[in-house]
Motif scaffolding. Structure first.
Motif, short mmCIF file in Angstrom:
data_model
loop_
_atom_site.label_atom_id
_atom_site.label_comp_id
_atom_site.label_asym_id
_atom_site.label_seq_id
_atom_site.Cartn_x
_atom_site.Cartn_y
_atom_site.Cartn_z
N PRO A 72 -1.05 123.10 38.58
CA PRO A 72 -0.52 122.79 39.90
C PRO A 72 -0.60 121.30 40.25
CG PRO A 72 -2.62 123.94 40.09
CD PRO A 72 -2.20 124.02 38.66
N LEU A 73 -1.62 120.62 39.73
CA LEU A 73 -1.74 119.18 39.99
C LEU A 73 -0.61 118.41 39.30
CD1 LEU A 73 -5.61 118.72 39.70
CD2 LEU A 73 -4.22 118.61 41.78
N ILE A 74 -0.30 118.80 38.06
CA ILE A 74 0.81 118.16 37.34
C ILE A 74 2.13 118.51 38.02
CG2 ILE A 74 2.14 118.23 35.18
CD1 ILE A 74 -0.32 116.56 34.87
N ALA A 75 2.30 119.77 38.43
CA ALA A 75 3.54 120.19 39.10
C ALA A 75 3.73 119.43 40.41
CB ALA A 75 3.51 121.70 39.36
N GLU A 76 2.64 119.24 41.15
CA GLU A 76 2.72 118.49 42.40
C GLU A 76 3.10 117.03 42.13
OE1 GLU A 76 0.05 118.18 46.42
OE2 GLU A 76 -0.98 117.75 44.53
N ASN A 81 7.24 112.83 41.74
CA ASN A 81 7.76 111.85 40.77
C ASN A 81 6.75 110.72 40.52
OD1 ASN A 81 9.75 111.07 38.96
ND2 ASN A 81 10.74 109.69 40.41
N SER A 82 5.46 111.09 40.39
CA SER A 82 4.38 110.12 40.20
C SER A 82 3.81 110.19 38.78
CB SER A 82 3.26 110.37 41.21
OG SER A 82 2.16 109.51 40.96
N LEU A 83 4.21 109.24 37.92
CA LEU A 83 3.71 109.18 36.54
C LEU A 83 2.22 108.85 36.52
CD1 LEU A 83 3.98 109.00 33.44
CD2 LEU A 83 4.74 106.63 33.74
N ALA A 152 1.78 120.67 29.84
CA ALA A 152 3.19 120.90 29.53
C ALA A 152 3.81 121.91 30.50
CB ALA A 152 3.35 121.38 28.09
N ASP A 153 3.06 122.97 30.82
CA ASP A 153 3.55 123.97 31.77
C ASP A 153 3.81 123.34 33.14
OD1 ASP A 153 3.35 125.89 29.81
OD2 ASP A 153 1.57 126.87 30.65
N GLY A 154 2.91 122.46 33.57
CA GLY A 154 3.07 121.81 34.86
C GLY A 154 4.30 120.92 34.92
N LYS A 155 4.73 120.43 33.75
CA LYS A 155 5.96 119.63 33.65
C LYS A 155 7.19 120.52 33.48
CE LYS A 155 6.50 115.73 33.13
NZ LYS A 155 6.97 114.75 34.13
N GLY A 305 4.88 119.93 46.50
CA GLY A 305 5.04 118.49 46.34
C GLY A 305 6.13 117.91 47.22
N ILE A 306 7.16 118.73 47.53
CA ILE A 306 8.26 118.24 48.40
C ILE A 306 8.18 118.83 49.81
CG2 ILE A 306 9.81 117.80 46.45
CD1 ILE A 306 11.19 120.42 46.96
N ASN A 307 7.09 119.56 50.07
CA ASN A 307 6.82 120.11 51.42
C ASN A 307 7.90 121.06 51.93
OD1 ASN A 307 4.29 118.79 52.00
ND2 ASN A 307 5.45 116.87 52.18
N ASP A 308 8.46 121.86 51.05
CA ASP A 308 9.45 122.86 51.46
C ASP A 308 8.80 124.24 51.40
OD1 ASP A 308 11.58 124.52 51.95
OD2 ASP A 308 12.96 123.55 50.56
N TYR A 309 8.14 124.63 52.48
CA TYR A 309 7.34 125.86 52.47
C TYR A 309 8.17 127.12 52.68
CZ TYR A 309 3.31 122.81 52.38
OH TYR A 309 2.39 121.87 52.00
N ILE A 310 9.35 126.99 53.27
CA ILE A 310 10.23 128.15 53.41
C ILE A 310 10.74 128.57 52.03
CG2 ILE A 310 12.43 128.97 54.34
CD1 ILE A 310 11.94 127.20 56.78
N LYS A 311 11.21 127.57 51.25
CA LYS A 311 11.66 127.85 49.89
C LYS A 311 10.49 128.33 49.02
CE LYS A 311 14.48 127.53 46.28
NZ LYS A 311 15.66 128.39 46.09
#
Length: 458
Positions: A72-76, A81-83, A152-155, A305-311
């Protein structure tokens, strides 16, 4: 909302989940192949593998559960878009997984004498001890591999773990044939051969994963600048704060099933062998919803990460629905074939042990019927846990799983298994109870939490 709102997410869920499922099936098949091949040697050998693996599964649950904090940290970070953040999570995650793998092996090695004090048949204990040493050592490459895989899963690149696990399985099966039964210059090692095959195949899996990721341009920036001096307290603390509760969540469930192994062993060798057969089948089907759980963790993490909680809520519920459909299908298959599936794990031509084998089949067929019922509960609890991890909500779910499995489920297993005529069947009724309570309260937690997040962001 209309059902179509959720079903239209199925394609994306399956696209992300199927490589994870295939990889997890490959990982699970390592144990199933051992059970099938060792089962041909006899019920005592199968019970010994079951006993030894019960220790390893507990340690493995802690290692794999801890590593899920990386995803979840990698996904966030990917959603942001933070390398820089993603690279820091990857480096810290690998170091922590390496340290954990070494620690878990050491703990099991030191705890091995406990086997003799667990009320298991002596012939099973004698066979289990040397097998345990080798399989415990394989935890080191396995947990390090998890660090790579969760990254890799998080990506959203889930195919790498799939190919690594499938390679591991091919190598494992070949080595099992060579070492268990003897081939060419290699002597017949019996059940110890299965442990040797497990160790070697897991090192092969780790090496493949490292070079597969490092060779891809997309991942190369994440390998740059790795240094132990760069490992800091802040990120280490963040991963541990997510990883430790996640590890305990998985530990509570795996330990529940491990407790069932020990309880079955105290009833007798045939009950323990039957328990292992039913557990192997249930674990196999569990991998399908585990894959969906990881997909949910990744997609929920991206939406966070994009704060779209409805989606986020729509995505999560679509995965819950898919899990119910998948597990419902497997439950039906268990009901239809419950009398035939146990025979896959036993040598029907062994007339010397015909009576024991018949008893194992009779017990296992009843356990498989119960496993058919709790497919739904097991599926729901694991996918909801995945969604909650994607939200980085891990502490309350940890308490929920502890109460469900150890305050409710296991005491029922003990009472019905040891103090009633239900025996092994009673043990599995306890498992069903714990899983059902967990599924209900974890869903309520997800529902309330996402409602608050949506209202807060309006």
């Amino acid at each position: 909302m209309k059902l179509s709102v959720y079903t239209r997410e199925f394609k994306e869920n399956i696209k992300l989940a199927y490589p994870i499922i295939l990889g997890m099936l490959g990982h699970t098949l390592v144990g199933i192949v051992d059970n099938v091949m060792v089962g041909k040697l006899g019920p005592t050998e199968l019970a010994a593998v079951s006993l030894a693996n019960s220790f390893v599964f507990i340690a493995m649950s802690l290692g794999i559960g801890f590593s899920t904090a990386i995803t979840p940290l990698i996904a966030e970070a990917d959603g942001e878009n933070s390398l820089v953040k993603g690279r820091s999570v990857f480096h810290h995650g690998l170091v922590l997984c390496t340290a954990l793998g070494l620690s878990l092996f050491g703990i099991i090695f030191l705890a091995k004498p406990l086997i003799a004090h667990m009320g298991q048949p002596q012939e099973v204990v004698d066979l289990a001890k040397p097998f345990l040493d080798l399989v415990a050592f394989s935890l080191i490459p396995l947990i390090i591999f998890q660090g790579y895989k969760q990254f890799a899963d998080g990506k959203s690149e889930t195919k790498y773990g799939m190919w690594a696990n499938l390679l591991c399985n091919v190598v494992h099966i070949i080595l099992n044939v060579i070492f268990i039964y003897g081939f060419w210059i290699f002597p017949k090692m019996g059940m110890l051969g299965a442990a040797v095959g497990t160790v070697i195949s897991r090192f092969v899996m780790l090496v493949f994963m490292h070079f597969a990721l490092k060779s891809k341009a997309k991942f190369q920036p994440y390998f740059d600048g790795f240094s132990l001096k760069g490992i800091g307290k802040a990120m280490t603390k963040k991963i541990i704060s997510l990883g430790l509760p996640s590890a305990l969540q998985m530990f509570f469930e795996v330990a529940l099933f491990t407790g069932a192994v020990w309880l079955s062993g105290s009833i007798g060798t045939t009950s323990q062998a039957a328990n292992q057969i039913a557990l192997s089948l249930a674990t196999f089907t569990f991998m399908f919803v585990s894959g969906l759980s990881v997909a949910g963790m990744v997609r929920v993490g991206n939406q966070k990460g994009i704060n779209d909680y409805i989606k986020l809520r729509i995505v999560a519920r679509s995965i819950f629905l898919l899990a119910i459909m998948v597990q419902g299908f497997f439950g039906l298959m268990f009901v239809i074939f419950h009398n035939y599936l146990p025979e896959l794990f036993l040598n029907a031509e062994n007339t010397i042990r015909l009576h024991d084998n018949s008893e194992v089949v009779a017990i296992a067929s009843k356990l498989i019927l119960i496993a058919a019922v709790f497919q739904i509960s097991d599926g729901v609890q694991v996918v909801v846990l995945g969604a909650l991890r994607g939200l980085q909500d891990v502490k309350i779910p940890m308490y929920i799983t502890f109460v469900a499995y150890w305050i409710i489920g296991f005491p029922i297993s003990i009472y019905l298994g040891l103090y009633t005529e239900l025996k092994a069947t009673g043990i599995w009724i306890g498992l069903l109870s714990g899983l059902t309570v967990a599924a209900l309260f974890l869903y309520l937690r997800f529902n309330n939490l996402t409602k608050k997040l949506i209202q807060h962001n309006l």
